[in-house]
Design an enzyme around this catalytic site. Structure first.
Site, PDB file in Angstrom:
ATOM      1  N   GLY A  18       0.787  -1.239   0.000  1.00 15.65           N
ATOM      2  CA  GLY A  18       0.000   0.000   0.000  1.00 15.65           C
ATOM      3  C   GLY A  18       0.813   1.279   0.000  1.00 15.65           C
ATOM      4  N   SER A  19       2.038   1.240  -0.552  1.00 19.00           N
ATOM      5  CA  SER A  19       2.822   2.485  -0.529  1.00 19.00           C
ATOM      6  C   SER A  19       2.227   3.526  -1.484  1.00 19.00           C
ATOM      7  CB  SER A  19       4.300   2.213  -0.844  1.00 19.00           C
ATOM      8  OG  SER A  19       4.472   1.815  -2.177  1.00 19.00           O
ATOM      9  N   ASN A  20       1.679   3.098  -2.608  1.00 17.53           N
ATOM     10  CA  ASN A  20       1.008   4.068  -3.484  1.00 17.53           C
ATOM     11  C   ASN A  20      -0.228   4.645  -2.812  1.00 17.53           C
ATOM     12  OD1 ASN A  20       2.150   4.476  -6.319  1.00 17.53           O
ATOM     13  ND2 ASN A  20       2.386   2.269  -6.037  1.00 17.53           N
ATOM     14  N   ARG A  71     -15.225 -14.906 -10.763  1.00 14.10           N
ATOM     15  CA  ARG A  71     -14.762 -13.520 -10.889  1.00 14.10           C
ATOM     16  C   ARG A  71     -15.939 -12.559 -10.847  1.00 14.10           C
ATOM     17  NH1 ARG A  71      -9.518 -12.392 -12.076  1.00 14.10           N
ATOM     18  NH2 ARG A  71      -8.440 -14.173 -12.940  1.00 14.10           N
ATOM     19  N   HIS A 115       0.587   1.417 -13.156  1.00 11.41           N
ATOM     20  CA  HIS A 115       1.240   0.214 -13.672  1.00 11.41           C
ATOM     21  C   HIS A 115       2.753   0.464 -13.704  1.00 11.41           C
ATOM     22  CE1 HIS A 115       1.688  -3.514 -15.848  1.00 11.41           C
ATOM     23  NE2 HIS A 115       2.540  -2.880 -16.650  1.00 11.41           N
ATOM     24  N   ASP A 151      -4.174  -3.194 -18.995  1.00  8.76           N
ATOM     25  CA  ASP A 151      -3.063  -2.240 -19.020  1.00  8.76           C
ATOM     26  C   ASP A 151      -2.984  -1.444 -20.328  1.00  8.76           C
ATOM     27  OD1 ASP A 151      -2.359  -3.117 -16.466  1.00  8.76           O
ATOM     28  OD2 ASP A 151      -1.028  -4.666 -17.244  1.00  8.76           O
TER      29      ASP A 151
END
Ligand code: GAR
Length: 228
Positions: A18-20, A71, A115, A151
């Site tokens: 979770g650094s972002n 999913r 990304h 992406d």
């Protein structure tokens, strides 16, 4: 869950460290008059970032993909957890699940991701190893809108770093992560200030911002030789 109509509401999705997410929280807090991180949600109960967010007084939830048979079922449960907050934007910050088309469509124009490569190079996983194997001299990160093509969504901003002699995937990942934090924080600031516009077919436009490319030159050769 107090929803002020005057503030942009963000929900952040994480899977791990979770650094972002921390960089996002800092960017939002710097604009607390106009923005709020309402919740941090993870598919992993043990995600370190959840504990950090809790300690910051941010609401947290776990929606474990292991508890759903498909999913679709997982994404529906995730959307229910998110939509309780009625967010303007949902920010993927190291969220390591592929999302269904229905989920992505539900959040069209409101779902962003960071990304760890200069897209369209190296979509998918193991981007740093692949960058080293290909011998690229510049690597970096991309913050983009999410579409159903993995992406490949419209690019909001990118940050570049040099690849240095002796780099390993880990040293390169650390250099990229540093620039990820910077770029995501910038983008969140623009979102908070309502300056980001996503057209139907045109590239992203950010009002009042001329360049959305950032570079961290630490360790790089500072001089570019131009042939006479
Ligand atoms: C970041 O490097 C992010 O770009 C990457 O996971 C890491 C999460 O770190 N995301 C992806 O690879 C998504 N495909 P963090 O949890 O410390 O933010």
């Amino acid at each position: 869950m107090s929803a002020s109509p005057f503030r942009r509401r963000f929900v952040v999705l994480i899977s791990g460290r979770g650094s972002n997410m921390r960089a996002i929280v800092a960017a939002v807090r710097a604009r607390s008059a106009v923005a709020d991180v309402c919740a941090v949600i993870s598919n992993e109960a043990g995600a370190a970032g959840l504990e950090w967010a809790r300690c910051q007084g941010i609401e947290t939830h776990t929606v474990s993909h292991r508890e759903y048979a498909s999913r679709d079922a997982f994404d529906q449960a995730l959307a229910r957890a998110i939509d309780r907050y009625d967010p303007h934007y949902v920010l993927l910050a190291g969220f390591m699940r592929i999302l269904t088309e229905a989920f992505v469509t539900h959040y069209r124009g409101r779902l962003l991701n960071v990304h760890p490569s200069l897209l369209p190079a190296f979509p998918g996983l193991h981007t740093h190893q692949r960058a080293l194997a290909d011998g690229v001299q510049w690597h970096g990160c991309t913050v983009h809108f999410v579409t159903s093509a993995l992406d490949q969504g419209p690019i909001v901003a990118q940050g570049a770093v040099p690849v240095l002699a002796g780099d390993t995937a880990d040293t390169l990942a650390a250099r990229v992560l540093h620039v990820e934090h910077f770029v995501y924080a910038q983008v969140v600031g623009w979102l908070a200030e309502d300056r980001v516009f996503l057209g139907e077919r045109s590239p992203v436009r950010v009002e009042g911002v001329a360049t959305r490319s950032f570079v961290s030159l630490e360790g790089a050769a500072r001089q570019i030789d131009v042939a006479p």
